[in-house]
Enzyme design. Structure first.
Site, short mmCIF file in Angstrom:
data_model
loop_
_atom_site.label_atom_id
_atom_site.label_comp_id
_atom_site.label_asym_id
_atom_site.label_seq_id
_atom_site.Cartn_x
_atom_site.Cartn_y
_atom_site.Cartn_z
N SER A 27 0.82 -1.22 0.00
CA SER A 27 0.00 0.00 0.00
C SER A 27 0.86 1.27 0.00
CB SER A 27 -0.91 0.02 1.23
OG SER A 27 -1.85 -1.02 1.19
N HIS A 58 -3.30 0.46 -4.59
CA HIS A 58 -2.74 -0.67 -5.33
C HIS A 58 -3.14 -0.52 -6.80
CE1 HIS A 58 -1.59 -3.36 -1.87
NE2 HIS A 58 -2.31 -2.44 -1.27
N HIS A 80 -5.12 -9.65 -1.32
CA HIS A 80 -5.25 -9.92 0.11
C HIS A 80 -6.34 -10.96 0.36
CE1 HIS A 80 -3.71 -5.78 -0.33
NE2 HIS A 80 -3.07 -5.98 0.81
N TYR A 82 -8.41 -10.81 2.74
CA TYR A 82 -9.66 -10.14 3.13
C TYR A 82 -10.49 -9.67 1.94
CZ TYR A 82 -7.11 -5.68 2.48
OH TYR A 82 -6.38 -4.64 1.96
N GLU A 83 -9.90 -9.64 0.75
CA GLU A 83 -10.66 -9.25 -0.44
C GLU A 83 -11.61 -10.36 -0.88
OE1 GLU A 83 -8.31 -6.89 -3.51
OE2 GLU A 83 -6.68 -7.67 -2.24
N ALA A 110 2.87 -1.96 4.15
CA ALA A 110 2.62 -0.93 5.15
C ALA A 110 2.07 -1.66 6.38
CB ALA A 110 1.62 0.10 4.64
N MET A 208 -1.77 -7.06 7.08
CA MET A 208 -2.77 -7.97 6.52
C MET A 208 -2.28 -8.65 5.25
SD MET A 208 -6.00 -5.35 6.98
CE MET A 208 -6.18 -4.39 8.49
N SER A 209 -0.97 -8.81 5.12
CA SER A 209 -0.42 -9.40 3.89
C SER A 209 0.87 -10.13 4.19
CB SER A 209 -0.15 -8.28 2.86
OG SER A 209 0.89 -7.42 3.32
N ASN A 232 1.61 3.62 10.82
CA ASN A 232 0.87 4.15 11.97
C ASN A 232 1.21 3.27 13.18
OD1 ASN A 232 -1.09 2.32 10.16
ND2 ASN A 232 -1.53 1.93 12.32
N HIS A 244 -7.18 4.06 6.69
CA HIS A 244 -6.34 3.74 5.54
C HIS A 244 -5.72 5.00 4.97
CE1 HIS A 244 -4.86 1.27 2.30
NE2 HIS A 244 -5.42 2.04 1.38
#
Length: 271
Positions: A27, A58, A80, A82-83, A110, A208-209, A232, A244
């Site tokens: 990201s 992306h 991902h 989650y997609e 990220a 998350m990746s 963050n 995000h």
């Protein structure tokens, strides 16, 4: 394996040479691909069996060309769990890279900082990871031509490439952290209590990746370097909500150092 070969054959029709270095750009970090010389950009939707990236930040294309004198293939955006994709789809590009002849990959992301000594904008070299996805991309029938049934993960991230990246950071006077990346499914950010738990587990950053891709890369015998941009601080550390947009803003701020760092790593990458 057939699907990866079909994707590889399609890609090789577009390029003159097969790359040896693969880049997965997370990201806000896809900007690196903009500096590839003589680029050939192939939208994901044009490549047989490739998923399509749906996340903001992306771009969703494969870029092949020369970067700092090295022939690279860069994923400008990743997939991902989650997609809604299956793990096999999330990690499919790794299989394609292997089929293309890639031998080394640099995986970027990220991530939220768990280690309280970290600050947004820091770059963290990934020493190891914790798979908290609740599943594994290698579950199911194993194809021996792709890799062993029980791959060793004791050096999931190459110590040799980690040492190289540290030396590059020193030479450029760029401060880098080192630590353990925790991979969660998302898409919700972690709660403050979950972050405390992950810290007790030994995690320094969370995202998350990355973890599924690195597992498959190791299964395929690829040498891996992982770099997180701490975009963050994770929940509960600072009294503010997570967004995000904040991730994208931080990666934009760190862009100059990230580009210098990545380019020099690639220019001097040991074979």
């Amino acid at each position: 394996m057939t699907n990866a070969v079909e994707a590889k054959d399609y890609i090789l029709k577009q390029v003159d040479q097969a790359p040896k270095i693969g880049l997965i750009l997370g990201s806000g970090l896809g900007v690196l691909a903009e500096d590839i010389e003589n680029p050939i950009a192939i939208p994901y939707q044009d490549i047989p069996h490739f998923p399509v990236s749906t996340v903001s930040g992306h771009k969703g294309q494969l870029v092949i060309g020369t970067l700092e004198g090295q022939l690279v293939v860069a994923m400008q955006g990743r997939f991902h769990f989650y997609e809604g994709y299956q793990m096999e789809q999330v990690t499919f590009p790794i299989r394609v890279m292997k089929a293309l002849g890639v031998e080394q990959i640099i995986v970027t992301n990220a991530a939220g900082g768990i280690n309280e000594s970290f600050k947004p904008g820091h770059l963290m070299l990934i020493e190891d990871h914790i798979n908290n996805f609740g599943t594994n991309p290698l579950i199911g029938k194993n194809e021996e031509e792709l890799g062993p049934r029980f791959p060793d993960m004791s050096e999931a991230y190459s110590k040799r490439l980690l040492q190289h990246a540290k030396q590059v950071a020193d030479s450029l006077n760029i401060q880098v952290q080192q630590g353990v990346y925790v991979g969660n499914t998302g898409p919700s950010y972690e709660t403050g209590s979950e972050v405390k738990m992950l810290r007790k587990w030994g995690g320094d950053a969370v995202g998350m990746s990355t973890v599924p891709e690195v597992i498959v890369a190791n299964h395929a015998g690829l040498e891996v370097l992982g770099i997180s941009c701490i975009s963050n601080m994770a929940a509960g550390i600072l009294d503010q909500p997570l967004t995000h947009e904040e991730v994208m803003e931080t990666t934009e701020q760190v862009k100059e150092d990230f580009l210098r760092f990545m380019k020099e790593i690639i220019r001097t990458l040991p074979v």
